[in-house]
Structures are given as C-alpha cells and as structure tokens.
Design an enzyme around this catalytic site. Structure first.
Site, PDB file in Angstrom:
ATOM      1  CG  ASP A 156       1.261  33.638 -16.413  1.00 34.02           C
ATOM      2  OD1 ASP A 156       0.529  34.546 -16.812  1.00 34.02           O
ATOM      3  OD2 ASP A 156       2.514  33.657 -16.511  1.00 34.02           O
TER       4      ASP A 156
ATOM      5  N   PRO B 223      14.623  15.954 -28.356  1.00 40.26           N
ATOM      6  CG  PRO B 223      14.190  15.339 -30.583  1.00 40.26           C
ATOM      7  CD  PRO B 223      15.223  15.931 -29.695  1.00 40.26           C
TER       8      PRO B 223
ATOM      9  CD  GLU C 124      19.653  12.378 -38.227  1.00 43.81           C
ATOM     10  OE1 GLU C 124      18.940  11.852 -37.358  1.00 43.81           O
ATOM     11  OE2 GLU C 124      19.185  12.978 -39.220  1.00 43.81           O
TER      12      GLU C 124
ATOM     13  NE  ARG D  62       5.352  34.259 -18.247  1.00 43.45           N
ATOM     14  CZ  ARG D  62       4.770  35.430 -18.461  1.00 43.45           C
ATOM     15  NH1 ARG D  62       5.317  36.290 -19.296  1.00 43.45           N
ATOM     16  NH2 ARG D  62       3.658  35.747 -17.847  1.00 43.45           N
TER      17      ARG D  62
HETATM   18  N1  SAM Z   1      17.789  12.551 -34.457  1.00 37.16           N
HETATM   19  C1  SAM Z   1      17.055  13.257 -33.449  1.00 37.16           C
HETATM   20  C2  SAM Z   1      15.871  12.428 -33.007  1.00 37.16           C
HETATM   21  O1  SAM Z   1      15.253  11.768 -33.831  1.00 37.16           O
HETATM   22  O2  SAM Z   1      15.524  12.482 -31.797  1.00 37.16           O
HETATM   23  C3  SAM Z   1      16.563  14.595 -33.953  1.00 37.16           C
HETATM   24  C4  SAM Z   1      17.623  15.608 -34.181  1.00 37.16           C
HETATM   25  S1  SAM Z   1      16.981  17.207 -34.535  1.00 37.16           S
HETATM   26  C5  SAM Z   1      16.826  17.166 -36.272  1.00 37.16           C
HETATM   27  C6  SAM Z   1      18.342  18.266 -34.263  1.00 37.16           C
HETATM   28  C7  SAM Z   1      18.386  18.918 -32.903  1.00 37.16           C
HETATM   29  O3  SAM Z   1      17.216  19.668 -32.693  1.00 37.16           O
HETATM   30  C8  SAM Z   1      18.487  17.987 -31.723  1.00 37.16           C
HETATM   31  O4  SAM Z   1      19.815  17.597 -31.491  1.00 37.16           O
HETATM   32  C9  SAM Z   1      17.946  18.841 -30.588  1.00 37.16           C
HETATM   33  O5  SAM Z   1      18.948  19.654 -30.020  1.00 37.16           O
HETATM   34  C10 SAM Z   1      16.942  19.741 -31.305  1.00 37.16           C
HETATM   35  N2  SAM Z   1      15.538  19.355 -31.109  1.00 37.16           N
HETATM   36  C11 SAM Z   1      14.712  18.840 -32.051  1.00 37.16           C
HETATM   37  N3  SAM Z   1      13.500  18.641 -31.568  1.00 37.16           N
HETATM   38  C12 SAM Z   1      13.510  19.029 -30.277  1.00 37.16           C
HETATM   39  C13 SAM Z   1      12.549  19.036 -29.236  1.00 37.16           C
HETATM   40  N4  SAM Z   1      11.303  18.586 -29.428  1.00 37.16           N
HETATM   41  N5  SAM Z   1      12.906  19.513 -28.026  1.00 37.16           N
HETATM   42  C14 SAM Z   1      14.166  19.949 -27.806  1.00 37.16           C
HETATM   43  N6  SAM Z   1      15.128  19.949 -28.756  1.00 37.16           N
HETATM   44  C15 SAM Z   1      14.820  19.496 -29.975  1.00 37.16           C
END
Ligand code: SAM
Length: 244
Positions: free
Chosen positions: A171, A91, A118, A156
């Site tokens: 698209d 994220p 996490e 794509r």
């Molecule tokens: N502790 C992290 C934070 O607050 O940014 C969130 C961890 S999340 C529960 C677990 C995993 O989900 C992350 O390590 C990532 O690989 C993936 N993930 C969660 N949200 C994502 C997003 N919006 N885009 C890409 N990967 C995501």
C-alpha cells in the site's frame, strides 16, 4: 482486537463494520466491536447528554456523567481489556497516519470517543484519554466519521483482516512511497492502452516499472514523503522499507 465506540449515533458508526473487508473480518472473528451510547446512561426524560458551556460561549458541550457511567458499566461487565487504549477523536489531536494506525493495531482493545456539539467536557478527557487523534485539519460535525476512518485504517493492520497480506505491505505509505498506477482488462479500452511492460510477462521489468512510477508519483505529489524516503535510503528514518 475489539473496537469499543462511544457515540450518540451508534447506527451510523456500525456501518463501517457492515461492508466489505471489515464485515468479513467481523464474521471471521478477526475483530469485534461494541457500541456504547451515552444516552443509555442518563436519568432524565429527554436522555440529555449535553448542556450549555460554562463561560458563555455558544454551543453545547457533552456532559461528564453519561460518559463516566458508560465507562463504569464497561468496567462492571469486566469488558475492559488489559491491553487497551482510550482515544478521543478531536481536531486538536495528533494527525492520524499509517504509523499510528499500525501501532494502534497492536492493542487488544481500542475505546474510541466520538464527540458532538462543541466537544466533550474536559474532565472526561483528563480522566480517560490515553491519546487524542485528528483525522485532518478540518472540523467535522461529529467524531463518528473520524472513528470510522480510524477503525478502517487500523483494521488493515490486524493480521488476516485484509485477505492478501502482501497488498497491505505494498500500500501507499507502508513502502515509504505512494502506490504505482494499476490496470486491469481489457488491454485496450477505447484506444487507451495498458503500458506494454505490464503485458510483457517479464517480472523484473514490471517491478522496475512499478518502482519508477511510485518514485515519480511520490516526488511529484508528496515531496515531503520523497524527502523522507531518500533520507531512509541514506540510513535515516525513512519509510519502513525505504532504501530497499
Ligand atoms: N469545538 C471543536 C473545535 O473547534 O476543535 C469542534 C467540535 S466538532 C463540531 C464536534 C466533534 O467532532 C468533536 O468533539 C470531535 O469528536 C469530532 N471531530 C471534528 N473534527 C474532527 C477531526 N478533524 N478529527 C477527529 N474528530 C473530529
């Protein structure tokens, strides 16, 4: 193009390659994939891939060693291609959009790291990641769905993956505008009629109608894209074919 996906849930990620356009692309060898499970690179009885966070925050963190070993195994198998990008799905990454997807499609190999818990020990990211990408401003439970979204969006843009290349060019976003509405038979469904112009056979008028619809939709739903499209028209950096 080969997608390598590092995930503790390979069966989940594999689904993206099992259906529709991507399944056909795999069968036609337009793309390939390899799933790497860090649990295969653990030594203990429980195949542990996570541990508590230093500093005492609740929640577990994915450990360095299984992922380092997974990368070393790929290297030992000579499976790492010259033209490749290692992408950590997170994220905190930059937001995925069509331009990034198109750029990434220019590589021979994308290695996608899907986190859980996490997240992943920062030393993995510092060592391997070329890029960090987010699929949106929300938090998923794991990186698998994010990896699947990225795979689909990138695929794509790989030549011959989408049967009709023109449909990718038309698209949403690639034209700088959102797509116009679509209709199919019947022309009258329970009193709801297809716009007459689409039945007229007049291709110039149909194109005009589509353009107008796309412009109206973009102006109403995505003022940010609309602004960019118009700045492209006046010689700025709008959508790729903005200003046509
Ligand atoms: N502790 C992290 C934070 O607050 O940014 C969130 C961890 S999340 C529960 C677990 C995993 O989900 C992350 O390590 C990532 O690989 C993936 N993930 C969660 N949200 C994502 C997003 N919006 N885009 C890409 N990967 C995501």
């Amino acid at each position: 193009m080969e997608f390598v996906i590092i995930t503790i849930f390979p069966e989940l990620v594999e689904q993206v390659f099992k259906w529709g356009i991507l399944r056909r692309a795999v069968e036609a060898a337009k793309l390939s994939y390899r799933l790497v499970d860090p649990r295969e690179f653990t030594n203990d009885r429980h195949k542990s891939i996570d541990d508590v966070a230093y500093g005492g925050r609740p929640g577990m963190v994915m450990m360095c060693e299984p992922i380092f070993k997974a990368m070393e195994a790929l290297e030992a198998q000579d499976a790492l291609k010259e033209s490749r990008k290692f992408i950590h799905l997170t994220p905190i990454g930059r937001l995925l959009n069509w331009e990034t997807a198109e750029d990434l499609a220019g590589n021979d190999q994308l290695i996608l790291l899907a986190g859980r818990y996490e997240g992943i020990d920062q030393r993995v990211i510092d060592t391997f990641a070329d890029d960090e990408i987010s699929v949106g401003d929300y938090v998923l439970s794991g990186g698998e769905l994010a990896a699947m979204v990225l795979v689909d969006a990138v695929a794509r843009f790989i030549p011959e993956v989408v049967g009709n290349e023109r449909s990718v060019a038309q698209d949403s976003f690639t034209t700088g505008l959102l797509d116009h509405p679509h209709y199919t038979r019947p022309a009258d469904f329970r009193g709801m009629k297809v716009p007459a112009v689409l039945l007229s056979g007049n291709h110039a008028e149909i194109e005009n109608w589509r353009r107008e619809q796309a412009e109206q939709l973009t102006r109403r739903k995505r003022p940010d894209l609309w602004k960019r499209y118009n700045s492209g028209k006046s010689g700025g950096t709008g959508g790729r074919s903005g200003g046509k």
